[in-house]
Motif scaffolding. Structure first.
Motif, short mmCIF file in Angstrom:
data_model
loop_
_atom_site.label_atom_id
_atom_site.label_comp_id
_atom_site.label_asym_id
_atom_site.label_seq_id
_atom_site.Cartn_x
_atom_site.Cartn_y
_atom_site.Cartn_z
N ALA A 153 33.02 37.56 47.90
CA ALA A 153 34.25 38.30 47.61
C ALA A 153 35.25 37.43 46.85
CB ALA A 153 34.88 38.83 48.89
N THR A 154 35.49 36.23 47.33
CA THR A 154 36.47 35.34 46.71
C THR A 154 36.13 35.06 45.25
OG1 THR A 154 36.88 34.31 48.85
CG2 THR A 154 37.61 33.10 46.91
N ILE A 155 34.87 34.69 44.99
CA ILE A 155 34.47 34.35 43.62
C ILE A 155 34.49 35.60 42.74
CG2 ILE A 155 32.59 33.48 42.18
CD1 ILE A 155 31.74 31.77 44.65
N SER A 156 33.95 36.71 43.25
CA SER A 156 33.89 37.94 42.46
C SER A 156 35.27 38.46 42.09
CB SER A 156 33.12 39.02 43.23
OG SER A 156 31.79 38.63 43.45
N GLN B 235 37.84 47.50 39.06
CA GLN B 235 38.48 48.69 38.48
C GLN B 235 39.80 48.33 37.81
OE1 GLN B 235 38.58 51.24 41.97
NE2 GLN B 235 36.77 52.36 41.28
N ARG B 236 40.62 47.54 38.48
CA ARG B 236 41.94 47.16 37.94
C ARG B 236 41.79 46.38 36.63
NH1 ARG B 236 43.38 44.75 42.19
NH2 ARG B 236 42.74 42.65 41.61
N ASN B 237 40.75 45.56 36.54
CA ASN B 237 40.56 44.71 35.36
C ASN B 237 39.61 45.32 34.34
OD1 ASN B 237 42.15 42.18 35.97
ND2 ASN B 237 41.01 42.49 37.87
N LYS B 238 39.13 46.54 34.62
CA LYS B 238 38.27 47.27 33.69
C LYS B 238 37.05 46.47 33.26
CE LYS B 238 41.97 50.23 31.91
NZ LYS B 238 42.87 50.04 32.99
N ASN C 232 39.46 39.16 38.04
CA ASN C 232 40.85 38.94 37.66
C ASN C 232 40.98 38.11 36.39
OD1 ASN C 232 41.88 40.47 39.76
ND2 ASN C 232 42.20 38.72 41.11
N ASN C 233 39.92 37.38 36.03
CA ASN C 233 39.89 36.62 34.79
C ASN C 233 39.18 37.39 33.68
OD1 ASN C 233 40.93 33.64 34.79
ND2 ASN C 233 40.23 34.08 36.86
N GLY C 234 38.96 38.69 33.90
CA GLY C 234 38.37 39.54 32.87
C GLY C 234 36.87 39.40 32.70
N LYS C 235 36.19 38.87 33.72
CA LYS C 235 34.74 38.68 33.64
C LYS C 235 34.02 39.82 34.35
CE LYS C 235 35.82 34.60 32.10
NZ LYS C 235 36.21 34.47 30.72
N HIS C 236 32.91 40.25 33.77
CA HIS C 236 32.03 41.16 34.48
C HIS C 236 31.40 40.37 35.62
CE1 HIS C 236 32.57 44.01 31.27
NE2 HIS C 236 32.16 43.11 30.38
N VAL C 237 31.03 41.06 36.70
CA VAL C 237 30.54 40.39 37.89
C VAL C 237 29.17 40.92 38.27
CG1 VAL C 237 30.98 39.89 40.33
CG2 VAL C 237 32.90 40.08 38.74
N PHE C 238 28.23 40.01 38.43
CA PHE C 238 26.87 40.31 38.89
C PHE C 238 26.72 39.57 40.20
CE2 PHE C 238 22.17 39.43 38.40
CZ PHE C 238 21.77 40.74 38.56
N CYS C 239 26.74 40.29 41.31
CA CYS C 239 26.79 39.67 42.63
C CYS C 239 25.48 39.89 43.38
CB CYS C 239 27.96 40.25 43.42
SG CYS C 239 28.27 39.40 44.97
N GLU C 240 24.95 38.81 43.89
CA GLU C 240 23.75 38.88 44.72
C GLU C 240 24.10 39.59 46.03
OE1 GLU C 240 20.09 38.83 45.88
OE2 GLU C 240 20.57 38.03 43.91
N LYS C 241 23.13 40.21 46.63
CA LYS C 241 23.35 40.86 47.92
C LYS C 241 23.47 39.82 49.03
CE LYS C 241 18.45 41.34 48.79
NZ LYS C 241 18.16 40.18 48.00
N PRO C 242 24.13 40.08 50.11
CA PRO C 242 24.96 41.26 50.34
C PRO C 242 26.22 41.17 49.50
CG PRO C 242 25.31 39.70 52.11
CD PRO C 242 24.24 39.12 51.23
N LEU C 243 26.69 42.31 49.05
CA LEU C 243 27.88 42.34 48.21
C LEU C 243 29.04 41.65 48.90
CD1 LEU C 243 29.34 43.33 45.66
CD2 LEU C 243 29.88 45.42 46.93
N ALA C 244 29.29 42.02 50.16
CA ALA C 244 30.43 41.49 50.90
C ALA C 244 30.07 41.42 52.37
CB ALA C 244 31.65 42.38 50.68
N ASN C 245 30.88 40.71 53.13
CA ASN C 245 30.63 40.62 54.57
C ASN C 245 31.31 41.73 55.36
OD1 ASN C 245 28.99 38.39 54.39
ND2 ASN C 245 30.65 36.93 54.68
N THR C 246 32.30 42.38 54.74
CA THR C 246 33.00 43.47 55.43
C THR C 246 33.27 44.58 54.42
OG1 THR C 246 35.23 42.66 54.95
CG2 THR C 246 34.17 41.83 56.97
N LEU C 247 33.54 45.76 54.94
CA LEU C 247 33.92 46.87 54.09
C LEU C 247 35.24 46.57 53.37
CD1 LEU C 247 33.45 49.72 53.02
CD2 LEU C 247 34.55 50.60 55.09
N ALA C 248 36.16 45.91 54.07
CA ALA C 248 37.45 45.56 53.45
C ALA C 248 37.24 44.64 52.24
CB ALA C 248 38.36 44.89 54.47
N GLU C 249 36.35 43.65 52.37
CA GLU C 249 36.05 42.78 51.23
C GLU C 249 35.44 43.56 50.07
OE1 GLU C 249 35.05 38.40 53.17
OE2 GLU C 249 33.40 39.65 52.46
N ALA C 250 34.51 44.45 50.40
CA ALA C 250 33.86 45.26 49.35
C ALA C 250 34.90 46.12 48.62
CB ALA C 250 32.77 46.13 49.96
#
Length: 163
Positions: A88-91, A122-125, A96-114
């Motif tokens: 979550a932190t890295i993604s 979405q905010r950074n398109k 926020n730096n305008g990079k597309h993100v390719f994240c290995e599973k699991p996406l996040a540890n919590t629903l809130a992080e996801a």
């Protein structure tokens, strides 16, 4: 002719090896891919091991600080292949730096992080993707069936990428 996208990979152990191989092989399997990856930099903490990994796997360079990696102008995609507690932190910072993100599973540890990760892309398109290498695992097949049946889950705009 395909364009290119600079890739930065955070993590160089097992999944980093697998992802490095995939980037090297993508054109062989998908000759009509719209964007070909340029393996710009791999990132980790152990500089000596990282330098060896960059040379072995075909990366142009390396970074020992992922914060620097996600800020580089020559990189358009950050591949997060670290243990799940840092996804979550890295993604989010990558998005926020305008990079597309390719994240290995699991996406996040919590629903809130996801949800925070989804909001950041979405905010950074930018595009956010989660990677499921072993999609034929029975548990994954059952989850897909439950989602398809409408019994669990809500589909968001993250893309599942199957290698």
């Amino acid at each position: 002719m395909a364009g290119t996208i600079g890739v930065g990979l955070v993590g160089y152990k097992f999944m980093g090896k697998a992802h490095s191989n995939a980037y090297r092989q993508v054109a062989s399997f998908f000759p009509d891919v719209a964007l070909r990856p340029e393996m710009k930099a791999i990132c980790g903490r152990d500089e000596a091991a990282l330098k060896a990994a960059a040379e072995q796997f075909g990366w142009q360079g390396y970074e020992t600080d992922w914060h620097k990696l996600v800020q580089r102008d020559d990189i358009g995609l950050i591949d997060v292949s670290t243990p799940g507690d840092s996804h979550a932190t890295i993604s989010i910072e990558a998005a926020n730096n305008g990079k597309h993100v390719f994240c290995e599973k699991p996406l996040a540890n919590t629903l809130a992080e996801a949800k925070q990760m989804l909001e950041a892309v979405q905010r950074n398109k930018v595009v956010g993707m989660v990677n499921f290498n072993y999609r034929r695992v029975p548990a994954v097949q059952l989850a897909k069936r439950l989602i398809d049946d409408g019994r669990i889950g809500k589909v968001y705009h993250w893309r599942a990428v199957y290698l």
